[in-house]
Design an enzyme around this catalytic site. Structure first.
Site, PDB file in Angstrom:
ATOM      1  N   LYS A  75       0.802  -1.225   0.000  1.00 61.02           N
ATOM      2  CA  LYS A  75       0.000   0.000   0.000  1.00 61.02           C
ATOM      3  C   LYS A  75       0.836   1.276   0.000  1.00 61.02           C
ATOM      4  CE  LYS A  75      -4.309  -1.676   0.437  1.00 61.02           C
ATOM      5  NZ  LYS A  75      -5.446  -1.326  -0.439  1.00 61.02           N
ATOM      6  N   SER A 100      -8.825  -0.907   6.744  1.00 59.75           N
ATOM      7  CA  SER A 100      -8.762  -1.891   7.824  1.00 59.75           C
ATOM      8  C   SER A 100      -7.368  -1.974   8.411  1.00 59.75           C
ATOM      9  CB  SER A 100      -9.183  -3.276   7.305  1.00 59.75           C
ATOM     10  OG  SER A 100      -8.254  -3.740   6.337  1.00 59.75           O
TER      11      SER A 100
END
Length: 345
Positions: A75, A100
């Site tokens: 990410k 999350s």
């Protein structure tokens, strides 16, 4: 003519993202059989390809070790690219996202380096190992019901004047994740199949774009848990199918519990060669195999692509499985390392 929100990114977008990431300082790593890494300064690591020495009859298996990134997941690529594209006023105001864990951690990491305020809307029940890491990087967390994460992030962005950087439903983020595909083909041009985890679809969208535009003959196949197989159902149906959070939360792979957006569905429908699903037992077994044989840590979401390869359901030939992350609670990892425990899950 496609609507703007479903306009597909291009190889040029991914190359520009790669240049942007390099301009911020990229650590380099050489892909070797032993998985050696030469680290350096920078926010984003050029991750190695690690050989997974397990018996296979249909070709070698390599792991694209995104779990070795500074934040433990791929990410950081999309977050870094998206943050770099903000103008000065937007950076000064700060950023918000919903996550999350891994995207929130990545954005918090990039924001701290740029001295930018960061707020993360987190679904209730997100792993503590991930929420603790976000707080440690200075992010402000807003905890909500899983079904409310996107709406809350949008509301916070409007109320506080922040730039919203979604975890996957964003061309800037998809282009950043696509740099993984560039690296795979640069380091292993002979690859036959690339297996990519699918949750929101940003990673698979970016990797499929890079790989298919560079080498249309290389297969790119998405992988998701059977208990969160909304992407497989969507592609079969020819339209986006939404699974409610109470259905997807059954899988241990918390990072892929989210569904596709219109943008990522359009990419996967156009560029993915197929999708496979794996069981919870196969995910746990793959985590253990990666730890024992490759000597690196994979979280459940990060192990789904490898699980597909080890299951024997992936196509034959030289295969790269993207290990998307390694942020896992120690107790869960310990359960998977002993095969007799994993086999009884």
């Amino acid at each position: 003519m496609e609507r703007p929100e479903t306009q597909l990114i291009s190889l040029a977008d991914i190359r520009a993202a790669a240049d942007r990431i390099k301009a911020g300082g990229v650590a380099r790593a050489a892909p070797t059989e032993g998985g050696g890494v030469r680290s350096g300064a920078g926010n984003v690591l050029r991750t190695p390809l690690l050989s997974l020495p397990v018996p296979r009859l249909d070709g070698p298996l390599w792991l694209k070790a995104e779990n070795l990134q500074p934040v433990g997941a791929f990410k950081i690529r999309g977050a870094t690219n998206a943050l770099a594209l903000l103008d000065a006023d937007a950076r000064a105001a700060g950023v918000v996202t919903h996550s999350s864990g891994n995207h929130g951690r990545a954005l918090a990491y990039a924001a701290r380096a740029a001295k930018v305020r960061c707020i993360v809307v987190v679904p209730d029940g997100a792993p503590k190992v991930k929420t603790d890491a976000m707080r440690a990087l200075g992010a402000e967390l807003v905890v909500v019901d899983p079904a409310d994460r996107l709406a809350t992030a949008r509301r916070v962005a409007d109320e506080r004047g922040l730039a919203l950087i979604p975890p996957f439903d964003d061309a800037r983020v998809i282009a950043g994740q696509g740099t993984i595909g560039l690296e795979i083909l640069e380091d292993l041009p002979a690859v036959d199949t690339v297996l990519v985890p699918v949750g929101g679809g940003g990673l698979a969208s970016g990797v499929a774009t890079a790989v298919k535009e560079l080498d249309p003959g290389t297969r790119v196949i998405g992988v998701e848990p059977e208990l969160a197989a909304d992407a497989a159902e969507s592609l079969d149906a020819g339209e986006r199918v939404v699974w409610p959070p109470e259905r997807t939360e059954r899988t241990i792979a918390d990072g892929v519990r989210v569904g596709l957006s219109d943008l990522t569905f359009a990419h996967l429908r156009a560029r993915l060669d197929g999708i496979l699903t794996v069981t919870e037992q196969e995910i746990r077994a793959a985590m253990g195999t990666i730890a024992r044989e490759a000597h690196v840590v994979a979280e459940p979401s990060g192990a789904v692509a490898t699980a597909a390869a080890l299951s024997g359901r992936a196509p034959s030939g030289c295969t790269v499985a993207v290990v998307s992350g390694g942020n896992v609670a120690p107790a869960l990892l310990a359960e998977t390392i002993l095969p007799e425990q994993a086999d009884h899950r």
